[in-house]
Design a protein around this motif. Sequence first.
Motif, PDB file in Angstrom:
ATOM      1  N   GLU A  61     120.574  10.971  73.052  1.00  0.00           N
ATOM      2  CA  GLU A  61     120.531  11.280  74.428  1.00  0.00           C
ATOM      3  C   GLU A  61     119.062  11.086  75.131  1.00  0.00           C
ATOM      4  O   GLU A  61     118.072  11.798  74.652  1.00  0.00           O
ATOM      5  CB  GLU A  61     120.952  12.666  74.824  1.00  0.00           C
ATOM      6  CG  GLU A  61     121.292  13.085  76.147  1.00  0.00           C
ATOM      7  CD  GLU A  61     121.946  14.499  76.241  1.00  0.00           C
ATOM      8  OE1 GLU A  61     121.222  15.215  77.348  1.00  0.00           O
ATOM      9  OE2 GLU A  61     122.470  15.065  75.529  1.00  0.00           O
ATOM     10  N   CYS A 100     130.712   4.245  71.587  1.00  0.00           N
ATOM     11  CA  CYS A 100     131.836   3.683  72.452  1.00  0.00           C
ATOM     12  C   CYS A 100     132.439   4.650  73.426  1.00  0.00           C
ATOM     13  O   CYS A 100     132.746   4.168  74.538  1.00  0.00           O
ATOM     14  CB  CYS A 100     133.154   3.136  71.564  1.00  0.00           C
ATOM     15  SG  CYS A 100     132.576   1.755  70.457  1.00  0.00           S
ATOM     16  N   GLU A 101     132.403   5.959  73.088  1.00  0.00           N
ATOM     17  CA  GLU A 101     132.825   7.047  74.034  1.00  0.00           C
ATOM     18  C   GLU A 101     131.818   7.120  75.308  1.00  0.00           C
ATOM     19  O   GLU A 101     132.327   7.491  76.302  1.00  0.00           O
ATOM     20  CB  GLU A 101     132.736   8.432  73.443  1.00  0.00           C
ATOM     21  CG  GLU A 101     133.718   8.757  72.460  1.00  0.00           C
ATOM     22  CD  GLU A 101     133.475  10.100  71.804  1.00  0.00           C
ATOM     23  OE1 GLU A 101     132.581  11.079  72.242  1.00  0.00           O
ATOM     24  OE2 GLU A 101     134.024  10.358  70.609  1.00  0.00           O
ATOM     25  N   HIS A 102     130.577   6.504  75.222  1.00  0.00           N
ATOM     26  CA  HIS A 102     129.514   6.602  76.023  1.00  0.00           C
ATOM     27  C   HIS A 102     129.310   4.980  76.753  1.00  0.00           C
ATOM     28  O   HIS A 102     128.720   4.879  77.601  1.00  0.00           O
ATOM     29  CB  HIS A 102     128.138   6.795  75.564  1.00  0.00           C
ATOM     30  CG  HIS A 102     128.097   8.413  75.478  1.00  0.00           C
ATOM     31  ND1 HIS A 102     128.581   8.717  74.052  1.00  0.00           N
ATOM     32  CD2 HIS A 102     127.757   9.590  75.907  1.00  0.00           C
ATOM     33  CE1 HIS A 102     128.472  10.181  74.027  1.00  0.00           C
ATOM     34  NE2 HIS A 102     127.950  10.710  75.189  1.00  0.00           N
ATOM     35  N   SER A 103     130.376   4.353  76.504  1.00  0.00           N
ATOM     36  CA  SER A 103     130.478   2.932  77.055  1.00  0.00           C
ATOM     37  C   SER A 103     130.815   3.259  78.471  1.00  0.00           C
ATOM     38  O   SER A 103     131.757   3.847  79.008  1.00  0.00           O
ATOM     39  CB  SER A 103     131.437   2.026  76.353  1.00  0.00           C
ATOM     40  OG  SER A 103     131.735   0.828  77.268  1.00  0.00           O
ATOM     41  N   THR A 104     129.852   2.483  79.517  1.00  0.00           N
ATOM     42  CA  THR A 104     130.360   2.548  80.940  1.00  0.00           C
ATOM     43  C   THR A 104     130.641   1.203  81.580  1.00  0.00           C
ATOM     44  O   THR A 104     131.198   1.266  82.614  1.00  0.00           O
ATOM     45  CB  THR A 104     129.084   3.134  82.049  1.00  0.00           C
ATOM     46  OG1 THR A 104     128.067   2.454  81.574  1.00  0.00           O
ATOM     47  CG2 THR A 104     128.491   4.676  81.098  1.00  0.00           C
ATOM     48  N   GLY A 105     130.833   0.105  80.622  1.00  0.00           N
ATOM     49  CA  GLY A 105     131.033  -1.103  81.089  1.00  0.00           C
ATOM     50  C   GLY A 105     129.917  -1.528  82.429  1.00  0.00           C
ATOM     51  O   GLY A 105     130.102  -2.175  83.076  1.00  0.00           O
ATOM     52  N   ASP A 106     128.738  -1.209  82.164  1.00  0.00           N
ATOM     53  CA  ASP A 106     127.632  -1.353  83.214  1.00  0.00           C
ATOM     54  C   ASP A 106     126.861  -2.817  82.884  1.00  0.00           C
ATOM     55  O   ASP A 106     125.917  -3.054  83.448  1.00  0.00           O
ATOM     56  CB  ASP A 106     126.662  -0.366  83.443  1.00  0.00           C
ATOM     57  CG  ASP A 106     125.860  -0.241  82.086  1.00  0.00           C
ATOM     58  OD1 ASP A 106     126.017  -0.661  81.029  1.00  0.00           O
ATOM     59  OD2 ASP A 106     125.159   0.824  82.178  1.00  0.00           O
ATOM     60  N   ARG A 108     124.938  -3.511  80.520  1.00  0.00           N
ATOM     61  CA  ARG A 108     123.639  -3.116  79.824  1.00  0.00           C
ATOM     62  C   ARG A 108     123.598  -3.556  78.425  1.00  0.00           C
ATOM     63  O   ARG A 108     124.529  -3.450  77.739  1.00  0.00           O
ATOM     64  CB  ARG A 108     122.963  -1.826  80.089  1.00  0.00           C
ATOM     65  CG  ARG A 108     122.764  -1.730  81.611  1.00  0.00           C
ATOM     66  CD  ARG A 108     121.932  -0.491  81.842  1.00  0.00           C
ATOM     67  NE  ARG A 108     121.894  -0.036  83.140  1.00  0.00           N
ATOM     68  CZ  ARG A 108     121.033  -0.527  84.029  1.00  0.00           C
ATOM     69  NH1 ARG A 108     120.212  -1.706  83.886  1.00  0.00           N
ATOM     70  NH2 ARG A 108     121.342  -0.036  85.517  1.00  0.00           N
ATOM     71  N   TRP A 110     122.746  -2.893  74.478  1.00  0.00           N
ATOM     72  CA  TRP A 110     122.388  -1.926  73.668  1.00  0.00           C
ATOM     73  C   TRP A 110     121.880  -2.536  72.469  1.00  0.00           C
ATOM     74  O   TRP A 110     122.342  -3.440  71.823  1.00  0.00           O
ATOM     75  CB  TRP A 110     123.474  -0.980  73.166  1.00  0.00           C
ATOM     76  CG  TRP A 110     124.237  -0.056  74.301  1.00  0.00           C
ATOM     77  CD1 TRP A 110     124.293  -0.344  75.689  1.00  0.00           C
ATOM     78  CD2 TRP A 110     124.609   1.194  74.142  1.00  0.00           C
ATOM     79  NE1 TRP A 110     124.695   0.756  76.295  1.00  0.00           N
ATOM     80  CE2 TRP A 110     125.158   1.783  75.441  1.00  0.00           C
ATOM     81  CE3 TRP A 110     124.942   2.017  72.985  1.00  0.00           C
ATOM     82  CZ2 TRP A 110     125.648   3.070  75.552  1.00  0.00           C
ATOM     83  CZ3 TRP A 110     125.372   3.089  73.161  1.00  0.00           C
ATOM     84  CH2 TRP A 110     125.858   3.804  74.666  1.00  0.00           C
ATOM     85  N   ASP A 123     127.327  -3.709  76.782  1.00  0.00           N
ATOM     86  CA  ASP A 123     128.485  -2.763  77.025  1.00  0.00           C
ATOM     87  C   ASP A 123     129.219  -3.552  78.323  1.00  0.00           C
ATOM     88  O   ASP A 123     128.904  -3.548  79.504  1.00  0.00           O
ATOM     89  CB  ASP A 123     127.826  -1.608  77.727  1.00  0.00           C
ATOM     90  CG  ASP A 123     128.797  -0.384  78.355  1.00  0.00           C
ATOM     91  OD1 ASP A 123     129.994  -0.678  78.141  1.00  0.00           O
ATOM     92  OD2 ASP A 123     128.327   0.712  78.504  1.00  0.00           O
ATOM     93  N   GLY A 125     132.558  -3.066  79.083  1.00  0.00           N
ATOM     94  CA  GLY A 125     133.558  -2.299  79.654  1.00  0.00           C
ATOM     95  C   GLY A 125     134.849  -2.194  79.005  1.00  0.00           C
ATOM     96  O   GLY A 125     135.917  -1.522  79.158  1.00  0.00           O
TER      97      GLY A 125
END
Length: 147
Positions: A61, A100-106, A108, A110, A123, A125
Amino acid sequence: MGMVVEVTSGVMATLRREADRAAPQECCGLLLGCGEPGGIGRIDTAMPAANVSDQPRLRFEIDPVVLLAAHKAAREDGPKVLGYYHSHPLGHLVPSATDCEHSTGDLRIWAIIAGGQVAFWRDSGKGFVELTCRMVEECPADHIKTK
């Protein structure tokens, strides 16, 4: 031909160094540079941040103070926040179930560091898409904006 991300050798060295330094915990931070999300980006800076997760060996985090400051700087003509990096000290170069749980489709980028290697992902989406990394030279210092 997949998407390409340009990365300086200095960034690659920083990512490996940060991963080594943080082990057995996950390191994390921001990828700064120029370009637009979804386009070809050029990562010039890896900015380390504290991993403030309550389980730093298992997940990351990014310190929200660092994240907010970087986004604020980007709005004020600073380098753009192109994405994030973190390490998998015992893992692999692929996004984990937690990632993958924190993927936002923004869109960006990683970067994941494992075993001294670095892999870049977007990422999308619809999960993460692997990017091709192209090494580029460091920017000459006189091209870097100073205030």
